[in-house]
Design a protein around this motif. Structure first.
Motif, PDB file in Angstrom:
ATOM      1  N   LEU A  79       0.828  -1.200   0.000  1.00 23.03           N
ATOM      2  CA  LEU A  79       0.000   0.000   0.000  1.00 23.03           C
ATOM      3  C   LEU A  79       0.868   1.258   0.000  1.00 23.03           C
ATOM      4  N   PHE A  80       1.921   1.272   0.818  1.00 19.43           N
ATOM      5  CA  PHE A  80       2.799   2.437   0.887  1.00 19.43           C
ATOM      6  C   PHE A  80       3.570   2.612  -0.417  1.00 19.43           C
ATOM      7  N   ASN A  81       3.977   1.517  -1.034  1.00 21.00           N
ATOM      8  CA  ASN A  81       4.692   1.634  -2.306  1.00 21.00           C
ATOM      9  C   ASN A  81       3.801   2.210  -3.394  1.00 21.00           C
ATOM     10  N   GLU A  82       2.522   1.832  -3.377  1.00 23.30           N
ATOM     11  CA  GLU A  82       1.587   2.389  -4.350  1.00 23.30           C
ATOM     12  C   GLU A  82       1.402   3.886  -4.136  1.00 23.30           C
ATOM     13  N   ALA A  83       1.436   4.328  -2.869  1.00 24.57           N
ATOM     14  CA  ALA A  83       1.210   5.740  -2.555  1.00 24.57           C
ATOM     15  C   ALA A  83       2.467   6.589  -2.708  1.00 24.57           C
TER      16      ALA A  83
END
Length: 275
Positions: free
Chosen positions: A214-218
């Motif tokens: 999720l953090f990598n996508e953001a």
């Protein structure tokens, strides 16, 4: 919530994209965040309901570490990289309550952090807010404001709390720490907190992988690392007891707001001394 909806950002800030400091602010119950930050935070909460407790544990860890360094280790100058938005018990407040002559340099690259930090600290000549990125250690150390307050002939307390897990492997977080510590004298201290992937515990590890995705996508980068990977950031340094542990276990105090619980494994931290 009304205050949050009405929050206005400086003109140079793109509020359509989440910011790491602002998501952290939301988890701490702060108001310096925007709709994109709250959407990401709520997505994180679906995966990791204990995220606010982890954020509080990180803040408590900061307080205990700075108090120890100022009151017991004799440190009088602090370099806080990835400082984030001002909150309760900021580094300069904790350090100066133990040793009034303490000096603090806060470093961040988020425009909102810089605006709020400089407004808060404008009246204090023993603190400064510097624009910088952990990926460029020399620029931080050689910044005129850093050199005004930090004497490289005396030990420094270097804080990298919640920072290194935002660096990808190819950005070499352990090497970044090594370059920073090379510029600091013997007797300096390093404090790190880092998102942890407990690979020996499948359920918690799966949660870590989901949050990392999720953090990598953001944000584009990020790694929840194993214990061994995090310990590599302390190579050549002397780890203080109790070593690398979940944050609530690092020299807990009666004033801690976060208690061990479901989020206990999420963040780990340690403090080490440069020999």
């Amino acid at each position: 919530m009304a205050d949050r909806r009405q929050k206005r950002a400086p003109l140079e800030v793109d509020t359509s994209r989440p910011g790491t400091s602002r998501v952290y602010d939301f988890m701490l119950g702060g108001k310096d965040n925007y709709e994109a930050d709250r959407r990401l935070a709520l997505s994180v909460l679906e995966i990791a309901p204990g995220a606010p407790a982890a954020a509080r544990a990180n803040r408590d860890f900061l307080t205990r570490v700075v108090r120890f360094l100022a009151a017991e280790a004799g440190i009088r100058q602090f370099l806080d990289i990835g400082a984030g938005l001002p909150a309760q018990d900021n580094v300069h407040e904790v350090a100066q309550s133990a040793a009034p002559d303490s000096r603090v340099v806060y470093v961040d690259h988020d425009p909102i952090v810089l605006v709020h930090g400089r407004a808060l600290l404008a009246v204090d000549d023993r603190t400064a807010v510097v624009e910088g990125d952990a990926r460029d250690p020399d620029a931080i150390i050689d910044d005129p404001e850093t050199r005004r307050l930090i004497d490289l002939g005396e030990p420094v307390g270097l804080l990298l709390l919640g920072v290194l897990h935002h660096l990808a492997d190819h950005e070499d977080p352990a090497g970044t720490v090594a370059r920073l510590m090379e510029r600091l004298p013997s007797g300096s201290y390093l404090a790190v907190s880092h998102f942890h992937n407990p690979v020996d515990h499948p359920e918690a590890s799966n949660q870590a992988y989901a949050a990392e995705k999720l953090f990598n996508e953001a944000f584009g980068t990020g790694r929840w690392r194993t214990r061994e990977e995090i310990l590599a950031c302390f190579d050549g340094l002397e780890l203080l007891e109790p070593g690398l542990v979940p944050l609530p276990e690092w020299r807990p105090g009666s004033g801690d707001r976060a208690k061990p619980g479901p989020a206990h494994h999420t963040l780990v931290g340690a403090v080490a001394r440069k020999p």
